[in-house]
Design an enzyme around this catalytic site. Structure first.
Site, short mmCIF file in Angstrom:
data_model
loop_
_atom_site.label_atom_id
_atom_site.label_comp_id
_atom_site.label_asym_id
_atom_site.label_seq_id
_atom_site.Cartn_x
_atom_site.Cartn_y
_atom_site.Cartn_z
N LYS A 28 -11.11 20.56 -5.71
CA LYS A 28 -11.82 20.88 -6.59
C LYS A 28 -12.72 21.61 -6.26
CE LYS A 28 -10.71 17.89 -10.61
NZ LYS A 28 -10.45 17.00 -10.46
N SER B 186 -17.08 11.42 -13.08
CA SER B 186 -17.45 10.49 -11.70
C SER B 186 -16.82 10.40 -10.76
CB SER B 186 -17.03 9.51 -12.34
OG SER B 186 -15.41 9.27 -12.96
N GLU C 93 2.41 14.21 -13.63
CA GLU C 93 1.11 13.80 -14.87
C GLU C 93 1.46 12.12 -14.46
OE1 GLU C 93 -0.28 14.53 -18.22
OE2 GLU C 93 2.37 14.04 -19.32
N GLY D 140 0.11 7.98 -18.55
CA GLY D 140 -0.90 8.54 -19.10
C GLY D 140 -0.09 10.25 -20.13
C1 LIG Z 1 -8.98 17.09 -11.05
C2 LIG Z 1 -7.80 16.46 -9.37
C3 LIG Z 1 -6.41 16.68 -9.95
C4 LIG Z 1 -6.24 16.78 -11.38
O1 LIG Z 1 -6.95 18.07 -11.52
P1 LIG Z 1 -6.46 18.81 -13.04
O2 LIG Z 1 -7.47 20.89 -12.58
O3 LIG Z 1 -7.63 18.18 -13.60
O4 LIG Z 1 -5.41 18.86 -14.02
C5 LIG Z 1 -5.54 16.35 -9.22
N1 LIG Z 1 -5.51 15.83 -8.06
C6 LIG Z 1 -7.05 15.58 -7.70
C7 LIG Z 1 -7.45 14.75 -6.96
C8 LIG Z 1 -8.07 15.56 -8.35
O5 LIG Z 1 -9.70 15.68 -8.54
#
Ligand SMILES: *Cc1c(COP(=O)(O)O)cnc(C)c1O
Length: 320
Positions: A54, A79, A205, A209
């Site tokens: 991220k 969060s 996923e 969910g």
């Molecule tokens: C946010 C996140 C995801 C999912 O990413 P998206 O872009 O919301 O699909 C997967 N793994 C980790 C560790 C994350 O922080």
């Protein structure tokens, strides 16, 4: 909708990230290759700055702020890893960050966000609406809101991880990527279709969910209640408008994994590969294991998305 982002935008993001994001390692394992009868490449974003991919999307988005936007700063509500990614990116770029977090978020996550210099605004998740709080803060103080996935600069930043993977190992037959709101998967899709066009691309996923799977199959975005799963990075209620448009066009299929399968994979990563992966980061390996027969003799990519799980939680999940 305006035009969808393209691979050129991922390339531009990679240029902005150069010297700021880590080029994370690609690990291989003889044990895994023998188990699969295949060549398996793990792109390890658990070694990214702040412990997850991220950082890529957040830093790319904040890098594009105008001088006025920088002066006022950014606001985000999250969060999890997005909050820390925004707080760290803002600090590196010298701008203020406000993060709206639930008051019952794990103390470690609140502390980590503050540790990166973020101003944390707590809210009560049962009585208050975080989007409203975020919007009010944005209006009152001129802040720019950056959402966790449904934003072109965010998803193009996320796509740089898979770009690096293909540049390092060459084309693949199949690639497995975790799926929450779809920022990572849609960015990965742009890189995959440009660099390894014939590669099968799977989003994975949590089984509890599976809104993404249902959305892909029905052709429209399905909304669900917050799913109950240990994969807290993928506890999203729906895909984004932009992420879904790309996923629908470019992704082969969406698969699911159970919490029990994720726990197995966390233990495997720790004991056999000596690497520490959070539950959400285990989704791709869990799904690939279900399809071993189909993957025999192939070149397979696994995107390990993050490693942020505290030791006590890791021990209670894996040791229990
Ligand atoms: C946010 C996140 C995801 C999912 O990413 P998206 O872009 O919301 O699909 C997967 N793994 C980790 C560790 C994350 O922080």
């Amino acid at each position: 909708m305006t035009q969808l982002p393209t691979y050129d935008d991922v390339v531009a993001a990679a240029t902005r990230l150069a010297g700021h994001a880590h080029k994370t390692p690609v690990l291989t394992s003889r044990t895994v290759d023998e188990e699969f009868g295949a060549q398996v490449f793990f792109k390890c974003e658990n070694y990214q700055r702040m412990g997850a991919f991220k950082f890529r999307g957040a830093f790319n988005a904040l890098s594009r702020f105008s001088p006025e936007q920088r002066r006022a700063g950014v606001v985000a509500f999250s969060s999890g890893n997005h909050a820390q990614a925004i707080a760290l990116s803002a600090r590196l770029l010298g701008m203020p960050a406000t993060i709206v977090m639930p008051q019952d978020a794990p103390a470690a996550k609140i502390a980590a966000t503050r540790g990166y210099g973020g101003r944390v605004v707590l809210y009560d998740r049962y009585t208050e609406d975080r989007e409203q709080i975020g919007r009010t803060l944005a209006e009152q103080h001129g802040l720019t809101l950056i959402p966790p996935y449904d934003h072109p600069d965010v998803l193009c930043g996320q796509g740089t991880a898979v770009k690096e993977l293909f540049e390092e190992v060459g084309p693949l037959d199949a690639l497995f990527v975790p799926l929450g709101g779809g920022g990572l998967l849609s960015g990965s899709a742009l890189s995959t279709r440009a660099l390894s066009p014939d590669c099968r691309l799977y989003g994975v996923e949590p089984e509890a969910g599976n809104d993404g799977q249902r959305s892909l199959r029905s052709g429209g975005i399905v909304h669900i209640d917050t799913p109950k799963t240990i994969a807290d990075g993928a506890q999203t209620q729906h895909l984004g408008q932009i992420t879904f448009a790309i996923i629908r066009r470019d992704v082969t299929d969406i698969l699911t994994a159970t919490d029990a399968e994720l726990v197995d994979c966390m233990g495997f990563f720790a004991s056999r590969m000596k690497t520490f992966v959070e539950p959400t980061g285990c989704l791709p390996l869990a799904a690939a294991r279900q399809r071993k027969a189909e993957l025999r003799g192939q070149r397979v990519g696994i995107l390990v998305s993050g490693g942020n799980v505290d030791l006590a939680r890791f021990a209670s999940l894996v040791g229990g």
